[in-house]
Write a protein that holds these residues in place. Structure first.
Motif, mmCIF file in Angstrom:
data_model
loop_
_atom_site.group_PDB
_atom_site.id
_atom_site.type_symbol
_atom_site.label_atom_id
_atom_site.label_comp_id
_atom_site.label_asym_id
_atom_site.label_seq_id
_atom_site.Cartn_x
_atom_site.Cartn_y
_atom_site.Cartn_z
ATOM 1 N N ARG A 1 6.583 9.658 0.041
ATOM 2 C CA ARG A 1 6.519 8.211 -0.156
ATOM 3 C C ARG A 1 7.864 7.630 0.264
ATOM 4 N N GLU B 1 -3.299 9.066 -3.054
ATOM 5 C CA GLU B 1 -3.034 9.468 -1.673
ATOM 6 C C GLU B 1 -4.303 9.901 -0.940
ATOM 7 N N THR C 1 2.775 5.554 3.172
ATOM 8 C CA THR C 1 2.978 4.155 2.814
ATOM 9 C C THR C 1 4.449 3.794 2.968
ATOM 10 N N LEU D 1 -3.921 0.399 3.590
ATOM 11 C CA LEU D 1 -3.459 -0.818 2.946
ATOM 12 C C LEU D 1 -2.363 -1.496 3.756
ATOM 13 N N GLU E 1 0.702 0.918 6.027
ATOM 14 C CA GLU E 1 0.382 2.337 6.199
ATOM 15 C C GLU E 1 -0.004 2.547 7.656
ATOM 16 N N LYS F 1 7.131 0.764 2.349
ATOM 17 C CA LYS F 1 7.166 -0.470 1.568
ATOM 18 C C LYS F 1 8.592 -0.875 1.253
ATOM 19 N N LEU G 1 -1.969 0.648 -5.479
ATOM 20 C CA LEU G 1 -1.536 1.805 -4.701
ATOM 21 C C LEU G 1 -1.602 3.070 -5.543
ATOM 22 N N GLU G 2 -1.143 2.969 -6.782
ATOM 23 C CA GLU G 2 -1.132 4.123 -7.682
ATOM 24 C C GLU G 2 -2.550 4.567 -8.031
ATOM 25 N N TYR H 1 0.296 -4.981 3.011
ATOM 26 C CA TYR H 1 0.672 -6.017 2.058
ATOM 27 C C TYR H 1 1.775 -6.868 2.651
ATOM 28 N N GLU I 1 1.543 -2.430 -6.445
ATOM 29 C CA GLU I 1 1.976 -1.085 -6.839
ATOM 30 C C GLU I 1 0.922 -0.412 -7.712
#
Length: 212
Positions: A115, A35, A86, A41, A97, A88, A30-31, A43, A27
């Motif tokens: 998101r 964007e 993304t 990505l 993604e 998740k 990602l942050e 995971y 996380e």
């Protein structure tokens, strides 16, 4: 341990695998990446893959996405196109993604969202992966419950449908019944790459006019 994502460098057409990455670290990455980035990505259970596509990958993604939007519009089907959003689920420790994706039956559930959390939101009805420079993560999509997955590679388009928890190859798309999707996409993607996007789109409009 804090991961400095600025030190992670991936050249176009290559991937980097990071192991033993916690969900919280994922996380954070990602942050920090945000964007507006070129990387994609993936995971799964502590393994993070970072991939940067080649320009030809992006061209295929754009033309296929455009053709799908044109078809949906011609068929008067409401949809939301979420691009490389993304997807998740912390509960399933999975994230992916897609190169591009579409909400069709579930379009109303994601209007205005950028998101998606599949713990509470539905998965996309159609996800599209360009497999020229990367391996499509079938397990990610399977575990996240994406019902239809297209994979486009140098061999052409492949349609995979989720049936009884596993992906099965199909010659047809339930989102486009009665339409020869595989031949259509292969034909017009090739046209876009050899004759240019504008010519391919014009000819695709004529195909729609004659067949829909």
């Amino acid at each position: 341990m804090k991961i400095d994502v600025k030190k992670i460098s991936v050249p176009p057409g290559h991937q980097v695998l990071l192991k033993d990455i916690t969900w919280q670290e994922f996380e954070q990455i990602l942050e920090e990446l945000g964007e507006s980035r070129a990387s994609r990505l993936s995971y799964s259970d502590g393994v993070l893959e970072i991939m940067v596509p080649l320009p030809e990958h992006e061209k295929d993604k754009e033309i296929i996405g455009e053709l799908v939007r044109m078809l949906l519009d011609a068929l008067d089907i409401d949809f939301e196109a979420l691009g490389s959003t993304t997807f998740k689920s912390e509960k399933m420790t999975q994230a992916i993604e897609a190169d591009t994706c579409f909400y069709i039956q579930n379009h109303q559930a994601v209007i205005g969202k950028n998101r998606i959390d599949l713990t509470v939101d539905p998965p996309p009805d159609l996800a599209i992966e360009i497999d020229i420079t990367s391996r499509t993560q079938f397990d990610n999509y399977r575990l996240l419950g994406v019902p239809e997955l297209w994979r486009y590679s140098r061999q052409g388009l492949e349609i995979n449908l989720l049936q009884s928890g596993e992906y099965v190859k199909s010659e047809t798309s339930p989102n486009f019944p009665g339409i020869p999707i595989i031949n259509l996409m292969n034909q017009f993607v090739k046209k876009a790459l050899t004759q240019g996007r504008s010519q391919a789109v014009r000819e695709f409009r004529l195909w729609i006019k004659d067949n829909i």
